[in-house]
Design an enzyme around this catalytic site. Structure first.
Site, PDB file in Angstrom:
ATOM      1  N   HIS A  68      -6.455   8.332 -31.879  1.00  0.00           N
ATOM      2  CA  HIS A  68      -7.868   8.008 -31.685  1.00  0.00           C
ATOM      3  C   HIS A  68      -8.117   7.485 -30.274  1.00  0.00           C
ATOM      4  O   HIS A  68      -9.164   7.767 -29.671  1.00  0.00           O
ATOM      5  CB  HIS A  68      -8.299   6.981 -32.730  1.00  0.00           C
ATOM      6  CG  HIS A  68      -9.743   6.625 -32.674  1.00  0.00           C
ATOM      7  ND1 HIS A  68     -10.183   5.319 -32.603  1.00  0.00           N
ATOM      8  CD2 HIS A  68     -10.862   7.385 -32.667  1.00  0.00           C
ATOM      9  CE1 HIS A  68     -11.494   5.301 -32.564  1.00  0.00           C
ATOM     10  NE2 HIS A  68     -11.927   6.539 -32.604  1.00  0.00           N
ATOM     11  N   GLU A  71      -8.566  10.408 -28.077  1.00  0.00           N
ATOM     12  CA  GLU A  71      -9.879  11.034 -28.256  1.00  0.00           C
ATOM     13  C   GLU A  71     -10.900  10.421 -27.304  1.00  0.00           C
ATOM     14  O   GLU A  71     -11.715  11.119 -26.707  1.00  0.00           O
ATOM     15  CB  GLU A  71     -10.349  10.887 -29.699  1.00  0.00           C
ATOM     16  CG  GLU A  71     -11.726  11.489 -29.952  1.00  0.00           C
ATOM     17  CD  GLU A  71     -12.407  10.933 -31.183  1.00  0.00           C
ATOM     18  OE1 GLU A  71     -13.624  10.675 -31.107  1.00  0.00           O
ATOM     19  OE2 GLU A  71     -11.724  10.747 -32.198  1.00  0.00           O
ATOM     20  N   HIS A  72     -10.857   9.099 -27.154  1.00  0.00           N
ATOM     21  CA  HIS A  72     -11.755   8.420 -26.229  1.00  0.00           C
ATOM     22  C   HIS A  72     -11.393   8.712 -24.779  1.00  0.00           C
ATOM     23  O   HIS A  72     -12.255   9.007 -23.949  1.00  0.00           O
ATOM     24  CB  HIS A  72     -11.690   6.904 -26.467  1.00  0.00           C
ATOM     25  CG  HIS A  72     -12.437   6.440 -27.668  1.00  0.00           C
ATOM     26  ND1 HIS A  72     -13.500   5.582 -27.607  1.00  0.00           N
ATOM     27  CD2 HIS A  72     -12.283   6.722 -28.990  1.00  0.00           C
ATOM     28  CE1 HIS A  72     -13.969   5.337 -28.816  1.00  0.00           C
ATOM     29  NE2 HIS A  72     -13.230   6.013 -29.676  1.00  0.00           N
ATOM     30  N   GLU A 148     -15.598  -0.717 -32.359  1.00  0.00           N
ATOM     31  CA  GLU A 148     -15.766   0.314 -33.389  1.00  0.00           C
ATOM     32  C   GLU A 148     -15.082  -0.109 -34.685  1.00  0.00           C
ATOM     33  O   GLU A 148     -15.640   0.048 -35.783  1.00  0.00           O
ATOM     34  CB  GLU A 148     -15.185   1.635 -32.883  1.00  0.00           C
ATOM     35  CG  GLU A 148     -15.366   2.804 -33.830  1.00  0.00           C
ATOM     36  CD  GLU A 148     -14.801   4.099 -33.283  1.00  0.00           C
ATOM     37  OE1 GLU A 148     -14.843   5.107 -34.007  1.00  0.00           O
ATOM     38  OE2 GLU A 148     -14.307   4.108 -32.139  1.00  0.00           O
TER      39      GLU A 148
END
Length: 440
Positions: A68, A71-72, A148
């Site tokens: 993840h 992904e950023h 998040e």
């Protein structure tokens, strides 16, 4: 029944021709890069996705959350583009770009006009192959990801779902949260994230899928040219990475009731057990069972718990399937003092379905619901792009719309009941997220 078309690892050519201009093709490029496209001549847009078959389950201790994190970070710049450059390229043509991380794959995707497809391929290739993983940007995104995760933790439904997965897949990589934990994100180093990037982001792991107003040969040429400019070494053979194994997983279940205290007005109640993996022959019967049990306003859970008893505003059933394991669950949001009763009612509906099966009318309704949803879902280029990704990475076969509908229609009520019996007999875990039981 329209047969499924197997997709061998080394196959290049036409997979499916619908006869109306819609053609599905596949090419294997140097380095083992796979390109699958579906031409949709009536469309002026194209959705393209760059897939890497790596997800949160592939992370090792000390690197949890890396999938993840990447992904950023891939949107944060390359040697030739800043983060602002990447955003501007899509904004100036009215396009959309995004990414998604799952437990077994990551996808970077964009939807643009057909004339802007070369730009989209160039930009996403640059992101995937040449991300800087800049130390300062990583620290900035560390804070963003922590926010998040905090947002997700504030949602009792998300908390309940994460907890159920952890109980049903105890000590298994699939039981971990996709985004990692706050502790893991605070501790993971740039070196571990960079190592993970170099380990997985390579030619034989890359799958490019696209659907819309396109030409397959042109897409393949554009992808190859962009990869050659990137500096990726494409000389190491043409064998794609193998698909995931579907061997048994060996994960354990932590049975019983598990309560998580949160200062909220409503309890989120989940009851679940183990289910089937992505290629299990029972998956179509499970889909119909799930639809009839908790898939809509006419489902048994909705009618019994909400409409008849007024115990919940929202209730449903669901399933999650992975390469080697799956699980199912029943959900309801209700008053804290009703949580135990509602959990028992949901289980009773599953057991009643296992004992008595579906009526012909229920089976027909479930089939209609799923068939209609399938047809409507494939009317946009994004869904068709994703279908190609699933065919390449997960199932190893392509099934056209008629084939998919025929598979649903071939399921019998007896088959659905057998699946319900299989699930009803499975060990179960219950998760309740809400106020302290003593104060409810």
């Amino acid at each position: 029944m329209t047969p499924a078309v197997p997709i061998p690892a080394d196959f290049s050519g036409t997979i499916h021709d619908a006869g109306n201009g819609s053609v599905v093709k596949r090419s294997v490029l140097p380095g083992g890069v796979r390109v699958l496209t579906e031409s949709m001549p009536e469309q002026r847009s194209v959705t393209i996705g760059f897939w890497i078959a790596v997800g949160s389950r592939d992370e090792a201790e000390g690197g949890y959350g890396s999938t993840h994190f990447l992904e950023h970070l891939l949107f944060k710049g390359t040697p030739s583009r800043t983060a602002m450059d990447i955003a501007t390229e899509f904004d100036r043509v009215g396009g959309e770009s995004n990414a998604s991380t799952a437990k077994e794959s990551t996808c970077y995707h964009a939807r643009v006009l057909d004339t802007d497809l070369p730009m989209a391929i160039d930009v996403i290739t640059d992101m995937v192959t040449s991300a800087l993983i800049d130390p300062a940007e990583l620290e900035t995104e560390r804070g963003v990801i922590l926010e998040e995760l905090a947002m997700d933790a504030d949602d009792p439904i998300d908390t309940a779902h994460e907890a159920l997965a952890a109980k049903l897949l105890d000590d298994h990589p699939l039981g971990r949260p996709i985004g990692g934990t706050p502790e893991a994100i605070r501790e993971v180093s740039r070196e571990r994230v960079l190592e993970y990037y170099r380990q997985w982001y390579r030619p034989d792991e890359l799958v490019v899928t696209a659907a819309g107003g396109l030409n397959h040969e042109e897409v393949s040429r554009l992808v190859l040219e962009a990869l050659e400019r990137s500096g990726w070494d494409l000389s190491d053979g043409e064998d794609p990475a193998p698909r995931r194994s579907h061997a048994s997983d060996g994960a354990q279940i932590v049975e019983g009731e598990h309560r998580i205290v949160r200062p909220v007005e409503q309890s989120s109640v989940l009851v679940g057990g183990r289910s089937i993996h992505t290629l299990d022959p029972d998956r179509f019967a499970l889909a119909l069972m799930n639809s009839a049990l908790g898939g809509g306003m006419s489902s048994r859970l909705f009618q019994e718990i909400r409409e008849k008893r007024g115990l919940a505003y929202n209730t449903y059933s669901f399933s999650a399937a992975y390469s080697d394991v799956g699980y199912f669950g029943l959900y309801a949001g209700c008053s804290p003092h009703r949580a135990t009763d509602v959990a028992e009612l949901m289980v009773a509906e599953l057991e009643r379905l296992a004992e008595c099966g579906l009526t012909d009318e229920e089976l027909d309704r479930a089939c209609g619901q799923l068939s209609g949803g399938t047809v409507l879902g494939l009317e946009d280029t994004g869904s068709r792009m994703s279908r190609l990704g699933r065919a390449e990475l997960v199932t190893g076969e392509f099934v056209d719309l008629n084939g998919a509908l025929n598979r649903l229609r071939s399921v019998t009520a007896d088959h659905v009941q057998a699946v319900a019996q299989r699930l009803a007999q499975s060990p179960r875990a219950t998760v309740m997220v809400g106020p302290d039981a003593d104060s409810a």
